[in-house]
Design an enzyme around this catalytic site. Structure first.
Site, short mmCIF file in Angstrom:
data_model
loop_
_atom_site.label_atom_id
_atom_site.label_comp_id
_atom_site.label_asym_id
_atom_site.label_seq_id
_atom_site.Cartn_x
_atom_site.Cartn_y
_atom_site.Cartn_z
N GLY A 106 0.78 -1.22 -0.19
CA GLY A 106 0.16 -0.11 0.21
C GLY A 106 0.75 1.25 -0.03
O GLY A 106 0.74 2.23 0.72
N SER A 126 1.65 3.44 -2.76
CA SER A 126 1.20 4.25 -3.73
C SER A 126 0.93 5.64 -3.51
O SER A 126 1.14 6.62 -4.34
CB SER A 126 0.32 3.57 -4.67
N ARG A 127 0.71 5.90 -2.19
CA ARG A 127 0.37 7.36 -1.61
C ARG A 127 0.62 7.34 -0.18
O ARG A 127 0.81 6.26 0.36
CB ARG A 127 -1.02 7.73 -2.07
N GLY A 128 0.34 8.54 0.36
CA GLY A 128 0.36 8.74 1.83
C GLY A 128 1.21 8.11 2.66
O GLY A 128 2.46 8.54 2.14
N GLY A 136 2.66 4.84 3.22
CA GLY A 136 3.36 4.03 2.49
C GLY A 136 4.38 4.69 1.69
O GLY A 136 5.69 4.42 1.55
N LYS A 145 -2.14 -2.05 -5.12
CA LYS A 145 -3.05 -2.49 -6.00
C LYS A 145 -3.23 -1.33 -7.04
O LYS A 145 -3.54 -1.62 -8.35
CB LYS A 145 -4.31 -2.55 -5.35
N ASP A 152 -3.08 -7.54 -5.18
CA ASP A 152 -4.17 -7.26 -4.43
C ASP A 152 -3.85 -7.99 -3.03
O ASP A 152 -3.89 -9.58 -3.40
CB ASP A 152 -5.43 -7.75 -5.13
N TYR A 157 -14.00 -1.92 11.86
CA TYR A 157 -12.56 -1.21 11.61
C TYR A 157 -11.68 -1.56 12.73
O TYR A 157 -10.67 -2.04 12.50
CB TYR A 157 -12.65 0.25 11.16
N LYS A 159 -8.09 -3.70 12.65
CA LYS A 159 -6.87 -3.10 12.99
C LYS A 159 -6.35 -3.73 14.05
O LYS A 159 -5.05 -4.05 14.34
CB LYS A 159 -6.90 -1.62 13.05
#
Length: 270
Positions: free
Chosen positions: A11, A13-15, A17, A36, A68, A162, A166
């Site tokens: 994960g 691809s942004r943020g 990560g 993904k 995925d 959620y 977590k």
């Protein structure tokens, strides 16, 4: 600090990560972006390949794999490709996540399953696949982006699905730290003390976005953890600000989008 280490990040691809990937790369690591998002999202920035380009622009090596995390076959294939391309895995960061904060009456079973599959199950599958390779590293680390196990009812109320997902990741930290201790593999969790200015926060919690810190604080905290001796640093639930304080940091205003606005506390942090 991380010269020639291979870091596998889910994960990314942004943020958070992405911030970790760039920070680790600046310190000499080779980065595997396992996510993904291969094609641009209509509203969210970043793909596997844009982050790879950013890392390579720093002069570091990066390898992007579309994966995925809900599919164990894809996870196994991604690990095999990593070993074929990079030769090893030294650090695993289980960062991929899905979120919906809603009471049970407003939580569809589809949403429930997505959070369990991406969060708890995804971390379990990826960790299981990486262990045979991590055990060969001279300083192996698994870092889960998950909260401290704070078993107060207020943290389950109105966000049960959620929280279960977590806390499942956090239970992996607690159990695997003990299980893998003899193998010298460190397993720790990292969680933000305040909300982080990610795209997810901007979309789902716009009122707290301005009071959120930049993802860089999580990246710097992660670096402080995975560069420690794996035999001596395991089984901890770190908060980003706390681990950086232990490293000598005193002023965190540089991480704030708007230093004049008090930072907003994150979930699961008293």
């Amino acid at each position: 600090m991380l010269e020639n280490k291979v870091v596998f990040i889910t994960g990314a691809s942004r943020g958070i990560g992405r911030a970790m990937a760039l920070t680790f790369a600046k310190h000499g690591a080779n980065i595997v972006i396992a996510s993904k998002t291969a094609d641009p999202h209509p509203t969210l920035p970043g793909t596997i390949y844009t982050v790879v380009e950013e890392i390579e622009a720093l002069g570091a090596k990066a390898f992007g794999i579309q994966m995925d995390i809900r599919d164990e076959t894809q996870v196994a294939t991604a690990i095999d490709k990593t070993i074929e391309h990079c030769g090893k895995i030294d650090i695993l960061v289980n960062n991929a996540g899905a979120i919906q904060l809603a009471p049970i009456s407003e939580t569809s079973i589809k949403a429930y399953d997505l959070m369990q599959d991406v969060n708890a199950r995804g971390a379990f599958i990826t960790t299981q696949a990486c262990i045979p390779h991590l055990i060969k590293s001279d300083n192996p680390h698994i870092l889960n982006i998950s909260p401290p196990l704070n078993m107060k009812a207020k943290w389950l109320k109105n966000r049960l699905a959620y929280t279960i997902s977590k806390y499942g990741v956090s239970m992996c930290t607690l159990g695997l730290a003990e299980e893998l201790k003899a193998k010298g593999i460190a397993v720790n969790s990292l969680w933000p003390k305040t909300t982080i200015a990610t795209s997810a926060v901007k979309v789902h919690f716009p009122k707290v976005y301005a009071a959120s810190r930049e993802p860089q604080i999580m990246a710097d905290a992660a670096l402080a953890i995975v560069t420690q001796n794996s035999k001596q640093c395991t089984g901890h639930f770190f908060l980003d600000e706390d681990i950086l304080s232990q490293q000598g940091a005193k002023d965190f205003s540089s991480y704030s989008q708007h230093p004049e606005i008090p930072s907003f506390p994150d979930l699961y942090v008293d």
